[in-house]
Design a protein around this motif. Sequence first.
Motif, short mmCIF file in Angstrom:
data_model
loop_
_atom_site.label_atom_id
_atom_site.label_comp_id
_atom_site.label_asym_id
_atom_site.label_seq_id
_atom_site.Cartn_x
_atom_site.Cartn_y
_atom_site.Cartn_z
N LEU A 27 2.22 -5.87 -4.63
CA LEU A 27 2.95 -6.14 -5.87
C LEU A 27 4.23 -5.31 -5.93
O LEU A 27 5.29 -5.82 -6.32
N LEU A 28 4.15 -4.04 -5.55
CA LEU A 28 5.35 -3.20 -5.51
C LEU A 28 6.40 -3.81 -4.59
O LEU A 28 7.59 -3.87 -4.93
N ALA A 29 5.97 -4.27 -3.43
CA ALA A 29 6.91 -4.87 -2.47
C ALA A 29 7.56 -6.12 -3.04
O ALA A 29 8.76 -6.36 -2.83
N ARG A 30 6.79 -6.92 -3.78
CA ARG A 30 7.37 -8.14 -4.37
C ARG A 30 8.45 -7.81 -5.40
O ARG A 30 9.32 -8.62 -5.67
N HIS A 31 8.36 -6.62 -5.98
CA HIS A 31 9.37 -6.19 -6.95
C HIS A 31 10.50 -5.40 -6.30
O HIS A 31 11.31 -4.79 -7.00
N GLY A 32 10.53 -5.38 -4.97
CA GLY A 32 11.65 -4.78 -4.27
C GLY A 32 11.47 -3.33 -3.86
O GLY A 32 12.40 -2.73 -3.31
N TRP A 33 10.29 -2.75 -4.11
CA TRP A 33 10.06 -1.35 -3.74
C TRP A 33 9.69 -1.25 -2.27
O TRP A 33 8.84 -2.00 -1.78
N ARG A 34 10.33 -0.32 -1.57
CA ARG A 34 10.00 -0.05 -0.17
C ARG A 34 8.80 0.90 -0.17
O ARG A 34 8.95 2.11 -0.40
N THR A 35 7.62 0.34 0.06
CA THR A 35 6.38 1.04 -0.26
C THR A 35 5.62 1.50 0.97
O THR A 35 5.41 0.74 1.92
N THR A 36 5.20 2.74 0.93
CA THR A 36 4.22 3.27 1.88
C THR A 36 2.90 3.43 1.14
O THR A 36 2.86 4.05 0.07
N ALA A 37 1.86 2.85 1.68
CA ALA A 37 0.53 2.96 1.07
C ALA A 37 -0.30 3.97 1.85
O ALA A 37 -0.15 4.10 3.08
N VAL A 38 -1.14 4.71 1.15
CA VAL A 38 -2.05 5.65 1.80
C VAL A 38 -3.44 5.49 1.21
O VAL A 38 -3.60 5.21 0.02
N ASP A 39 -4.42 5.68 2.05
CA ASP A 39 -5.81 5.64 1.60
C ASP A 39 -6.65 6.49 2.55
O ASP A 39 -6.35 6.56 3.75
N LEU A 40 -7.69 7.12 2.01
CA LEU A 40 -8.54 7.97 2.83
C LEU A 40 -9.45 7.15 3.74
O LEU A 40 -9.85 7.62 4.80
N SER A 41 -9.75 5.93 3.33
CA SER A 41 -10.68 5.09 4.08
C SER A 41 -9.99 4.37 5.24
O SER A 41 -9.02 3.65 5.04
N TYR A 42 -10.52 4.56 6.44
CA TYR A 42 -9.97 3.87 7.61
C TYR A 42 -10.12 2.36 7.46
O TYR A 42 -9.21 1.60 7.81
N GLU A 43 -11.25 1.92 6.91
CA GLU A 43 -11.48 0.49 6.71
C GLU A 43 -10.46 -0.10 5.74
O GLU A 43 -9.95 -1.20 5.95
N ALA A 44 -10.16 0.64 4.67
CA ALA A 44 -9.16 0.16 3.71
C ALA A 44 -7.78 0.07 4.34
O ALA A 44 -7.04 -0.89 4.10
N VAL A 45 -7.43 1.06 5.15
CA VAL A 45 -6.13 1.06 5.83
C VAL A 45 -6.03 -0.15 6.75
O VAL A 45 -5.01 -0.86 6.77
N GLU A 46 -7.08 -0.40 7.52
CA GLU A 46 -7.09 -1.55 8.42
C GLU A 46 -6.89 -2.86 7.65
O GLU A 46 -6.12 -3.73 8.05
N MET A 47 -7.59 -2.99 6.53
CA MET A 47 -7.51 -4.21 5.74
C MET A 47 -6.13 -4.36 5.12
O MET A 47 -5.55 -5.45 5.11
N ALA A 48 -5.58 -3.26 4.60
CA ALA A 48 -4.25 -3.32 4.00
C ALA A 48 -3.20 -3.70 5.04
O ALA A 48 -2.32 -4.53 4.79
N CYS A 49 -3.29 -3.11 6.23
CA CYS A 49 -2.35 -3.43 7.30
C CYS A 49 -2.46 -4.90 7.70
O CYS A 49 -1.44 -5.56 7.96
N ALA A 50 -3.69 -5.42 7.72
CA ALA A 50 -3.90 -6.82 8.07
C ALA A 50 -3.28 -7.75 7.02
O ALA A 50 -2.97 -8.91 7.32
N ARG A 51 -3.08 -7.23 5.81
CA ARG A 51 -2.48 -8.03 4.74
C ARG A 51 -0.97 -7.79 4.64
O ARG A 51 -0.34 -8.16 3.67
N GLY A 52 -0.41 -7.13 5.65
CA GLY A 52 1.03 -6.94 5.71
C GLY A 52 1.56 -5.71 5.01
O GLY A 52 2.77 -5.60 4.78
N VAL A 53 0.68 -4.75 4.70
CA VAL A 53 1.08 -3.53 4.00
C VAL A 53 1.27 -2.39 5.00
O VAL A 53 0.48 -2.23 5.93
N ASP A 54 2.34 -1.62 4.81
CA ASP A 54 2.55 -0.41 5.61
C ASP A 54 1.62 0.67 5.05
O ASP A 54 1.94 1.32 4.06
#
Length: 236
Positions: free
Chosen positions: A56-83
């Motif tokens: 959602l942040l990216a759709r509003h033009g924000w250059r976003t870095t996402a962080v999460d402690l969970s490796y599984e969450a990071v993998e899933m977010a990356c698969a959805r096109g999130v840095d």
Amino acid sequence: MDTLELRRIAEAQDDNWWYRERRAVLTRELNLLRTWGRGPGTAVDIGAGPGDTARLLARHGWRTTAVDLSYEAVEMACARGVDCRQADARWLPLPSGSVDLALAWDVLAHIEDDDMAAAEIARVLRPGGTALVAVPCDMALWSARDLALGRVRRYTREGLARLLNGAGLVVERMWSWNVLLRPLARWHRHRLNGWEIRPRPLLHDRLLGAVLALEDLLPVRSWRGTTLLARARLPK
């Protein structure tokens, strides 16, 4: 949280009344920041999970870095096109003063040393940068659901203000969310032995969402809800 549970969350985020209305709240805040000349710019989404808010942040033009402690969450977010990067909210992998917006929704309540996480938010913000924070409200709502979600506390207004001020942030606004449904939430959560995401009939889903949306028209933001939201700023 295992991969199956994360997939259930990701599916629920797409069209679930609670997640849908929460996106609406974030959208309004992002629009306000744009109106005030405070964005878009660089952002960090802390505790990003499967990446819904980062997208959602990216759709509003924000250059976003996402962080999460969970490796599984990071993998899933990356698969959805999130840095997205795996990181602890208490030690963010970002230079000091490098972001204009820090989003910390539903993450501080999971951290014993929440003062360290708040200090990290202040550290990575540029002077004048904005923090948007959401936390569960009121220990009267504490239930097995909180334990199942890995929370260690729920917050009062005073406690959240003290946390943010202690990190050097100035609270611009603090308000309650999900106020009208609080009695129902309290009754329902104390009947559960854990946490659940379950599909609801379309009419039920739309009715709950309409009740949440109704709060925008009523003077209830100072009442107790299930969630506290805060907008804070790092002084220049």
